[in-house]
Write an enzyme that holds these catalytic residues in place. Sequence first.
Site, PDB file in Angstrom:
ATOM      1  N   ARG A 171       0.862  -1.180   0.000  1.00  0.00           N
ATOM      2  CA  ARG A 171       0.000   0.000   0.000  1.00  0.00           C
ATOM      3  C   ARG A 171       0.900   1.232   0.000  1.00  0.00           C
ATOM      4  O   ARG A 171       2.007   1.210   0.555  1.00  0.00           O
ATOM      5  CB  ARG A 171      -0.901   0.016   1.237  1.00  0.00           C
ATOM      6  N   LYS A 197      -1.962  -2.376   7.559  1.00  0.00           N
ATOM      7  CA  LYS A 197      -3.300  -1.900   7.885  1.00  0.00           C
ATOM      8  C   LYS A 197      -3.793  -2.580   9.152  1.00  0.00           C
ATOM      9  O   LYS A 197      -3.574  -3.768   9.365  1.00  0.00           O
ATOM     10  CB  LYS A 197      -4.248  -2.204   6.722  1.00  0.00           C
ATOM     11  N   HIS A 272      -2.030   2.070  -6.130  1.00  0.00           N
ATOM     12  CA  HIS A 272      -2.862   0.903  -5.850  1.00  0.00           C
ATOM     13  C   HIS A 272      -3.021   0.031  -7.087  1.00  0.00           C
ATOM     14  O   HIS A 272      -3.314  -1.168  -6.970  1.00  0.00           O
ATOM     15  CB  HIS A 272      -4.228   1.360  -5.334  1.00  0.00           C
ATOM     16  N   ARG A 275      -0.624  -2.621  -6.818  1.00  0.00           N
ATOM     17  CA  ARG A 275      -1.035  -3.610  -5.811  1.00  0.00           C
ATOM     18  C   ARG A 275      -2.010  -4.612  -6.436  1.00  0.00           C
ATOM     19  O   ARG A 275      -1.922  -5.814  -6.181  1.00  0.00           O
ATOM     20  CB  ARG A 275      -1.650  -2.889  -4.617  1.00  0.00           C
ATOM     21  N   HIS A 298      -4.326  -9.185   3.946  1.00  0.00           N
ATOM     22  CA  HIS A 298      -5.786  -9.150   3.970  1.00  0.00           C
ATOM     23  C   HIS A 298      -6.331 -10.079   5.049  1.00  0.00           C
ATOM     24  O   HIS A 298      -5.904 -11.226   5.150  1.00  0.00           O
ATOM     25  CB  HIS A 298      -6.366  -9.587   2.616  1.00  0.00           C
ATOM     26  N   TYR A 307      -9.045  -8.331  -5.689  1.00  0.00           N
ATOM     27  CA  TYR A 307      -7.860  -7.734  -6.294  1.00  0.00           C
ATOM     28  C   TYR A 307      -7.399  -8.516  -7.517  1.00  0.00           C
ATOM     29  O   TYR A 307      -6.680  -7.983  -8.357  1.00  0.00           O
ATOM     30  CB  TYR A 307      -6.708  -7.681  -5.273  1.00  0.00           C
TER      31      TYR A 307
END
Length: 331
Positions: A171, A197, A272, A275, A298, A307
């Site tokens: 990220r 995250k 992104h 990513r 995740h 994704y």
Amino acid sequence: MPVEFPVPARGAALPALTGAGPGEFTEAWLANRRLSAHTRDAYRRDVAGWLAWCAARELNPLRANFLDVNSYGRQLEDPTARGGRPLSPATVARKLSALSSWYDFLVKLRAVDANPVSGADRPHVDRDHSATVGLTPEEVDALLAAADADTGPAAARNRAAVALLADLGLRVGELVSLDVTDLGAERGHRSVRFVGKGGKPRRRALTPSTTYAVDAYLAERAAAQGVTVPELTGPLLVATTGTRLDRHSVFRLVRRLARAAGLPAWAQLSPHSLRHAFATTARAEGVPLEDVQDAMGHADPRTTRRYDRDRHNLDRDPAYVIWAARARRRG
């Protein structure tokens, strides 16, 4: 008169929040959660937007109900109310999710009786779709080639930044938060450690090409400062001013290199996008879903699947695998 709330006192203990205003609650709520600095700032802005909306209507947010939240959500979705810039359903849903978490915290502190967001009408978000513009493996190669051909005082740094985005699928917030001391070595691997995250500590392996780009950048930076590489400290990626590179600079970098590479959608690309390309390519090359999920940090494999832009490609239909196995048995 607009409703005014006191400025939050940093470091205030939770028991001292009795009778506090929403500002104090926001800081206490954020302090109570393990969040990255970027996520913390985003959540703070989300709640501040709601508080400003309430203040403009002389509405005490601690007395708001689900009808008020519905009205707020409708305004976020209304392009005329936002100067012609409507927010996507996913963005509105994210803002309301942050607000719901804030109110859940207030319920636990008994500052409010119930969470008004829980009864509100949230926009539908297609969990199988992402608005991020993706990149094919060939387009990623072209972007990396443009970075290799880049010139100027920041060229080495730019190559390192793009390599980290492309090879690790970081990220942008994780990328710009890296420090020199986050680099290391583990069991024969060059590695990097960071906080992902949700405040989760993460570690990833550096590929040979990324290692080369990072080492070349650090060697150039150390030479310019008249020190050795081990003596370097502070942010891993720095601006020409010596301060930490910010996310906006990385956005501009990706688009500039994409334009130089001749990518048609360069103006819509973002960090992104790399990513998404990381996830798509990893799955196309046969990397198990759980390994890609772990690499991307995740919590839910459904996020990783979203994704993967190639997940509906008929070339990957398991019917072919079953048919081939049957043919081998008969053969």
